[in-house]
Structure formats: C-alpha cells, structure tokens
Design a protein around this motif. Structure first.
Motif, short mmCIF file in Angstrom:
data_model
loop_
_atom_site.label_atom_id
_atom_site.label_comp_id
_atom_site.label_asym_id
_atom_site.label_seq_id
_atom_site.Cartn_x
_atom_site.Cartn_y
_atom_site.Cartn_z
N SER A 80 0.89 -1.18 0.08
CA SER A 80 0.21 -0.23 -0.27
C SER A 80 0.97 0.84 0.46
O SER A 80 1.15 2.64 -1.24
N VAL A 81 2.17 1.10 0.43
CA VAL A 81 2.99 2.02 0.20
C VAL A 81 3.52 2.77 -1.02
O VAL A 81 3.82 1.53 -1.25
N THR A 82 3.66 3.60 -1.53
CA THR A 82 4.44 3.63 -2.60
C THR A 82 5.88 3.65 -2.50
O THR A 82 5.85 4.42 -1.83
N ASP A 83 6.16 3.68 -4.17
CA ASP A 83 7.61 3.83 -4.33
C ASP A 83 7.99 5.43 -4.53
O ASP A 83 8.94 5.95 -3.59
N SER A 84 7.13 5.86 -4.47
CA SER A 84 7.25 7.49 -4.44
C SER A 84 7.46 7.86 -3.13
O SER A 84 8.09 8.80 -2.75
N ALA A 107 15.90 4.02 7.12
CA ALA A 107 15.07 3.00 7.38
C ALA A 107 14.34 3.12 8.59
O ALA A 107 12.81 3.20 8.28
N LYS A 108 14.38 4.42 9.09
CA LYS A 108 13.62 4.83 10.51
C LYS A 108 12.72 5.33 10.03
O LYS A 108 11.33 5.77 10.61
N ARG A 109 13.14 6.44 9.19
CA ARG A 109 12.04 7.28 8.37
C ARG A 109 10.89 6.25 7.60
O ARG A 109 9.40 6.72 7.84
N ILE A 110 11.27 5.75 6.80
CA ILE A 110 10.30 4.55 6.14
C ILE A 110 9.35 3.74 7.68
O ILE A 110 8.23 4.04 6.91
N ALA A 111 9.97 3.52 8.20
CA ALA A 111 9.12 2.82 9.40
C ALA A 111 8.17 3.52 10.36
O ALA A 111 6.96 3.26 10.77
N ARG A 112 8.23 4.97 9.85
CA ARG A 112 7.78 6.24 10.39
C ARG A 112 6.35 6.62 9.51
O ARG A 112 5.50 6.84 9.87
N LEU A 113 5.84 5.99 8.14
CA LEU A 113 5.34 6.06 7.81
C LEU A 113 3.95 5.64 7.88
O LEU A 113 3.94 4.52 8.70
N PRO A 114 2.95 5.93 7.78
CA PRO A 114 1.46 5.39 7.90
C PRO A 114 1.35 3.82 7.16
O PRO A 114 1.79 4.09 5.82
N GLY A 115 1.17 2.54 8.33
CA GLY A 115 1.03 2.00 7.88
C GLY A 115 2.14 0.19 7.50
O GLY A 115 1.95 -0.27 6.88
N VAL A 116 3.05 1.65 8.08
CA VAL A 116 4.44 0.64 7.64
C VAL A 116 4.82 0.55 9.77
O VAL A 116 4.57 1.18 10.80
N GLU A 117 4.98 -1.06 9.55
CA GLU A 117 5.18 -1.69 11.00
C GLU A 117 6.93 -1.62 11.31
O GLU A 117 6.73 -0.42 12.99
N TYR A 118 7.68 -1.60 9.90
CA TYR A 118 8.79 -1.10 10.63
C TYR A 118 9.88 -1.52 8.52
O TYR A 118 9.04 -1.85 8.06
N SER A 119 10.77 -1.46 9.01
CA SER A 119 12.13 -1.30 7.62
C SER A 119 13.04 -1.23 7.97
O SER A 119 13.70 -1.45 8.48
N TYR A 120 14.03 -1.91 6.87
CA TYR A 120 15.71 -2.19 6.93
C TYR A 120 15.81 -2.49 5.75
O TYR A 120 14.91 -2.43 4.78
#
Length: 818
Positions: A80-84, A107-120
């Motif tokens: 649901s989170v887009t590449d852009s 990665a931490k910034r991406i994890a703060r996007l709505p709907g994101v559980e975590y990122s690496y």
C-alpha cells in the motif's frame, strides 16, 4: 458493509492480473483488490495474499560496499505504501557515497510512514556500485471478518457494529474491544445470555474471527411491583418503559439498560414525593427455558418526610416575601422533590429574566428529625448585564429582519436587561422556540458572549430547515367527506424577493427568506371542495402586526341546494406587550345558491342565485395561554363585530372564551388537561340563511353527538311544481343567535402521543330548547414537518335534544385541537 460477488468473468480477469503482477513485478500486487463477502457462511473476506513473513531480519551490508557510490536504489515488500512515498522520505541518493549511518536513518524514516510496521535495508555490489534495497514490512490488514454461531443476525448486520472494515490496518486491541460492542448489540436486542469470543491466534494472518453463542431471546411476560403501599402499581406502570407489549401488539424483550433507567425513574418518583429512604431493586424471574421472564421491582418505601423549614439566602434586588409567594414547597407539607426543583427553576427564572445571566440557585436538604427535612435555597446571582449587540448567524436563506422582528416584539434588543430566561441558550427558551417556529428553522439558540463588565452581546444562531412543501394526498372527515389535497406551501416566503431568472423559481431560491407564508391549496372533495391562495406576513412593515390576504373558492352540497362562494379577504391584527391584540378585517364575497331541489324551502328559494356581500369587522382579544400550540394552562378571549353590506345589510357580533387548566400530572410527567369553551354570537338585522348559525358536529359551532348543521331552526319543504308546503319541517335554515358551553378533559395514555378524551358539549339556538351530549374519544398526535397534527376519533351520545335534530354518534377529524 456487505459486497456482492463480482461476476465470473471479472473474477477471472482480476485473478490473471494478479498472477501477471506476481510474475513480472518486483513487489506484491496492490492492496486495491476486490472484496468478497460470503454472508451465507458468516465470512466477510478480502482476497489478498498475506504480507511476507520477514521475521526479525536485520539490515545486511555487503563488505565490498565500503567507499563505493550508490548505483541503484530499490524498494521491496511494500504493497500500500508507494515507491514514491519511500523515495520522498529517504536521504540516500543514486551517485552519492554509500553511508550505513544514513541508510539506517532512512530505514527509521520509512518505519514512521503510515501503515509501516518496520523497515530495514540490504546492499549488494555489482559493477563496483552499491545496489541499496529498502525492505518495507507493512502492518497487518484485515483480510477476513468471520462470525460463527450467529443465527438471529446475518454477518452483514454485525459488521456494521464494528469500528473497522475489510482492508483497514488490523489493530488487535480494537478487534478485542469489539467483543464488548457485539455483546452490547445483542443485549440491546434482548439476548441477555449472549457470549462472544475472539480467535486471537488467527489475527496474525489478518483473519478476525468472532465466535458467538447467542442464547435465548428473553420476552417480558409481565411487570410487577412488590412492597409498594403508598403509590399504586397502576400509577407506577406509567413510569416504567419496560412492559410486555409496545403499542398493545408488539412484543417487548428484556434489555438491561432499559431496566436500569426504569429503576432510576421509579427512584426519582419516590424521591419527588418525599420518600427519601426508598429503595428499588429489580429482579428477573425467568421461565424454565429462559425464553421469557417476569420483571419484578422490589420496593422499600420508607416514610415520607415533611418540610420543617424553608430558608432563602443570597437574595439581592428582590423582596424575599414576594419570592416566597411563588414557592410551591410548603412548610408542614410532605416534601416533594419535583416541587423543590420547580422552586429552583422559578428563582433562577426570576433572576435571569432581569439580567443576571449566570444566576444559579443551589438546593440544600438537611435531615432535622426522623421524618423531617429543612430546605435551603442559596441564590448566587452573579453579575447583571444589559444587551449589547445582537449577531445573527447560520441563516443563509432567512433574512436578519425576520429574526430581529421576533426579538423586538419581546423587547430583546440592545440596552434592555439581558433576559436569559426567555433566551436560555440551549433552544428551550420561549423566545428561542418562537424564533424557531416563526422562521421554520430546525433549531434556534440565543447565547451571550463578550467580556464587558456591563453588557453581553447576543449570538442568535439559526439552523435552517425545510420551509417549503408540496403535499399530494387525501383526507376524510365526518363533517366534510373525502377530500383530495394538492398543496404548495412556503413558510419562509418573501414577496419582495423577485427571481433574477427562471431557474431561481424552480430551484426555490427566489421568493424566500422573510418569514412570510404563501400557500396554494387545491382540495376537491365528495361533499365539499375548496381552492385557495393565501399570503400572510406576521410582521407587516417590520412591526408586531400580522397581515393576511387570501382569495378562495368554496362549494358544498347542502340539504336541498348547493352553496358556492368566491371570497377575497384582507385582515390586520396588532399585538401588544400586555398580551392584548386588536384586529380589523374586510371581506368581499359572492355567494351563489344553485341547483335547488324541487322541494327546497321557500326560505331558500327567496335567496336563490348570486348575492354580493361586503364585510368590515373589528375585534379585540387577549391570549394568556402558556403555549399557543399545545396549551395546558391559561386562556384566550376574543370579541368582535362585523358590519355587512351589499345585497343584504346586517351585523354579526360574537365572543369566545377558552380556558385551560392542568388537573393532574402523572408520575411520568404527562398532564391531564381540562379545556372549557364558551361561545356566543348573534346577527343584527336581516341576515340571509347562509350567514346564520348552525350547530352540530366538529368545528367552531360544534356539538358532538349531533350531525354537522344538525341543530338549527327548520323550514317546511315547498314543492315548486305543485305549489304546496310539506307537513313537517325538514331542512335547517339557520338561527339568528347561538350559545355554546363545551368542556373536555384530555388524559394522556403513558405519553403525549396517545390521549383519551372525555367531554360534555352543550348549547342552544333560537328554537328547540337546550341541547347536551356526553362522549369519549381517542386523540393521536401525528408528527408532521411543521409540528404535530392531532387526529381525533370521538363517540358521543345526546342526552338533551329536540325532535327535529339530526344526531351522529361517531365523528372523526384531523388537524383540530379543542
């Protein structure tokens, strides 16, 4: 919400699309896929693959990446989170030297996007360049909502009670809290034994499964009271809402919240009557199968307390002796909490209507003996204010002047003391109700604002509603037969607001906003037909003067002839601050008596054909009712004289007095009201038969139990062919004078909607002696756009009558109060 299954061809096409996406794309398909609701199996499901199980993997760095530039940045795992969105969040860029610190921050910034559980992130090296991949692990979504064990309600109905839907991010806490929501839903429908559980093990794959054990739906078979000695069970039943049947025929089920409210209502009833130690405990006595129950209220009444003393403190401006005269609570009498609250309201009203906007009165009750209480009313008047500016808001169509006219009539204008009693600020004040009615608004409030030590501005807020209507229907009445209706009415009309284009007429934007009323009515009927156009302005020239203008056509079959009228009417009435009013009206009318029977009386034949009349009437009156729409106390008085000229010269003098008094108030607050009507009228000079008085039926000259126009002097039939008179008087020809004395008692049946009627009607005309009837009936208040309309069914029996009178046991009417 429930969704229909897509057609087979569409389903296949979507399946193929998904497969193509999986085969050629470097990420899973979008979440925007069709939902599938299987309401037959209790499953509401969205067909989406589960998110990849990435576990607790850590970011990995290729050892060769140190010191190399970034050649490519990829995104994986996102649905649901887009590449852009990802690219717009990260600081890493193609061409810059790879930095593990910056990549970790990204990665931490991406994890703060709505709907994101975590990122690496991961890195690989190709052609001496770093390929940086950010892996997005999105939050779990609701892929299926399943109900098991539900028999009474379908899944589609239960889904509506939840605070989430398919495709939402799955919040385990929210899913768990919805167990309580479903239990409350079932209990509100009469399932007290319902049990609901959540399958927590299936939440990880997006499936929300509720297991339901409904249990029996419990009917209320009876309501009983035990322990009550001072208050009768039949009176207490009027207070409780839980009962075996609703509206006589509809089954009622046990709802715990309703029982709790009934306990509170019963407790209040006892407190109001001085039983301050009373206790109410409900008990349900279930049948063996638990499908029905008897609700028993166990009551411990205790003793009723008497008032030992009443103290007033904090009094300013007013004379204490004058205030005490208005108190309902009395020393030495049984304490009544309702009367005590009424005293508080009266004291607050006295202060707020004289500018003390924030006045409060605190009621204190002290036990001074085993069965005595002392009551203290502590007045906290606060500051006193005059009205500053008046701001009118919320009115898009209604003009400010339509509101200000109402305010000015009741002296709510700058410089006057701010009357916070008539303008309470919550829409319940008399002035607020009047504004709402006069502007046909949904709501109207008047609230104070500002910080000036001596003045408060007033904000009049209007919530506009539907002011116009087109009514197509039919009605029936015992006095008028069947009548069809085609009515156009605009109750916020403005005769000066001329349309700028034809579209404004059809869209309703023209001729609107001044609080005037314009009405066109086409009412053809079997016995009577009416056609009319009318216009009224309650504030003619922005003064408390009402102006009414009307043109009408009327036709009705009489006993031996037809009566047709064409009428023009113009009237003015001025209202005074002391409740008196004066009026002057004129009418120009043509009356035509046609289609005479062969044996029509000579009195009718003498007036056959067209007669032209011109009338000028002067009147005065006073209105002291507590509510002009549904009075329970007060009176109205009207007297007038009309001088008529034209083809006939005569006068009509009349006087009417109506009186209303509350006889009793039941434990639920419904009032039994008595109404009395006294009417006298007489003609002066030689009035034609169509201007004389006929009693009977409903209406102005009604005596129920007699037919419409059934009480009247009568004439012998005259056969026009044989030139002979009949031997017995038959057709009514009207009386020169009339007197009526009617009384009625309205008793509510548990609510204001249904009421029983008991009445005595009586009166006399110039012949036949005194008439009287007794009767009963049912009144139903039907909600309509512009307020409730009464429907009445009445049965009456004459106990005093003349041999020539026509009687009628049953009568029916709509839209007429006593």
């Amino acid at each position: 919400m429930e969704r229909k299954r897509p057609a087979l061809a569409i389903s296949i096409a979507l399946w193929v699309s998904v497969m193509i996406c999986f085969a050629f794309a470097d990420k899973p398909a979008s979440l925007d896929m069709p939902a599938d609701a299987n309401t037959d199996t209790g499953i509401v499901e969205v067909n989406q693959p589960a998110a990849p199980n990435v576990g607790e993997q850590l970011s990995r760095i290729d050892e060769r990446a140190a010191g190399l530039n970034i050649g490519r940045i990829l995104v994986a795992g996102n649905r649901s989170v887009t590449d852009s969105q990802v690219f717009g969040t990260v600081r890493s860029r193609v061409g810059m030297e790879f930095s593990p610190v910056i990549a970790e921050e990204d990665a931490k910034r991406i994890a703060r996007l709505p709907g994101v559980e975590y990122s690496y992130y991961n890195t690989t090296v190709a052609d001496s360049r770093v390929e940086l991949t950010f892996v997005v692990v999105e939050r779990n979504i609701v892929r299926a909502i399943v109900f098991t064990g539900n028999e009474e309600y379908k899944p589609g109905q239960l889904v509506k009670e939840l605070d989430f839907k398919l495709g939402d991010y799955l919040d385990p806490i929210q899913a768990s809290m919805s167990v309580t929501t479903l239990v409350e839903f079932y209990k509100s429908k009469g399932f007290p034994f319902v049990e609901v559980s959540l399958d927590t093990e299936r939440l990880s794959d997006g499936r929300v499964i509720y297991n339901i054990t409904e249990g029996p739906r419990v009917k209320i078979s009876d309501v009983e009271f035990e322990g009550n000695k001072k208050l009768k069970s039949k009176d207490l039943k009027k207070v409780v809402k839980v009962r075996p049947k609703k509206f006589v025929v509809f089954t009622r089920y046990y709802v715990e919240d309703e029982v709790v409210k009934d306990v509170t209502n019963l407790q209040n009833v006892y407190f109001e009557r001085g039983f301050l130690d009373s206790k109410i405990e409900p008990e349900l006595q279930f049948s063996e199968d638990k499908k029905s129950a008897v609700l028993v209220f166990h009551i411990t009444e205790g003793e009723a307390y008497t008032v030992d003393d009443i103290n007033l403190t904090g009094i300013t401006l007013f004379d204490e002796a004058e205030l005490r005269k208005k108190l309902k609570l009395e020393v030495g009498k049984i304490y009544n909490d309702r009367k005590a609250e009424a005293d508080v309201e009266q004291l607050v009203s006295d202060y707020r209507e004289t500018g003390f906007i924030d006045a409060e009165v605190e009621k204190k009750r002290e036990y001074v003996g085993e069965d005595k209480v002392a009551v203290e009313y502590e007045v906290k008047p606060g500051s006193r204010f005059k009205i500053g500016r008046i701001h009118i808001t919320g009115n898009k169509d209604t003009q400010d002047s339509a509101v200000r006219n109402v305010l000015d009539e009741f002296d709510f204008k700058p410089g006057q003391w701010y009357n916070a009693d008539t303008a309470k600020g919550d829409g319940t004040g008399y002035l607020e109700k009047l504004i709402r009615n006069m502007t046909v608004a949904q709501a109207a409030t008047v609230t104070p604002t500002g910080n000036d030590p001596n003045y408060r501005d007033a904000i009049v807020n209007i919530t506009e509603g539907q002011t116009g209507m087109i009514l197509l229907g039919a009605g029936v009445g015992s006095d008028s037969g069947v009548i069809g209706q085609l009515v156009f009415e605009q109750r916020n009309f403005d005769i000066s607001d001329k349309p700028k284009s034809l579209s404004e007429i059809f869209t309703g934007k023209a001729f609107k906003g001044a609080g005037q009323t314009f009405r066109i009515a086409l009412e053809p009927g079997t016995e009577m037909s009416r056609y009319s156009v009318s216009f009224s302005d309650p504030y003619w020239r922005d003064k408390p003067i009402s102006m009414d203008l009307a043109g009408s056509s009327f036709a009705r079959g009489r006993e031996s002839y037809d009566e047709e009228r064409i009428k023009g009417f113009l009237g003015f009435e001025k209202r005074y601050k002391n409740k008196w009013r004066r009026s002057v009206t004129t009418r120009v009318e043509q009356v035509d008596l046609v289609d005479l029977d062969i044996d029509a009386p000579l009195e009718v034949r003498d007036e056959e054909g067209k007669s032209n009349l011109f009338g000028l009437r002067f009147g005065t009156g006073k209105d002291m009712r507590n509510d002009r729409y549904d009075p329970t106390d007060g009176y109205t008085f009207d007297v007038g004289y009309e001088q008529v000229g034209g083809d006939y010269t005569f006068g009509i003098a009349d006087v009417t007095y109506r009186y209303y008094k509350t006889l009793a108030e039941d434990l639920a607050g419904n009032k039994t009201v008595m109404g009395v009507k006294l009417l006298g009228a007489t003609t002066v000079g030689n009035a034609p038969i169509f201007e004389k008085f006929y009693a009977g039926g409903n209406g102005t000259y009604g005596i129920r139990g007699f037919e419409y126009r059934g009480v009247s002097p009568r004439a012998y039939p005259y056969n026009i062919k044989t030139k002979t008179l009949g031997t017995e008087k038959e057709d009514p020809i009207g009386s020169k004078w009339i007197f009526l004395a009617n009384s009625e008692v309205t008793i509510p049946l548990g609510s204001p909607t249904f009421s029983m009627l008991f009445f005595v009607d009586s009166g006399m005309v110039e012949e036949g002696g005194y008439r009287a009837s007794v009767g009963t009936g049912l009144q139903i208040m039907i909600p309509q756009w512009f307020g409730p309309v009464p429907m009445r069914f009445e049965i009456a029996t004459p106990v005093m009558k003349d041999g020539d009178d026509d009687t009628q046991v049953f009568s029916f009417s709509v839209g007429r109060l006593y």
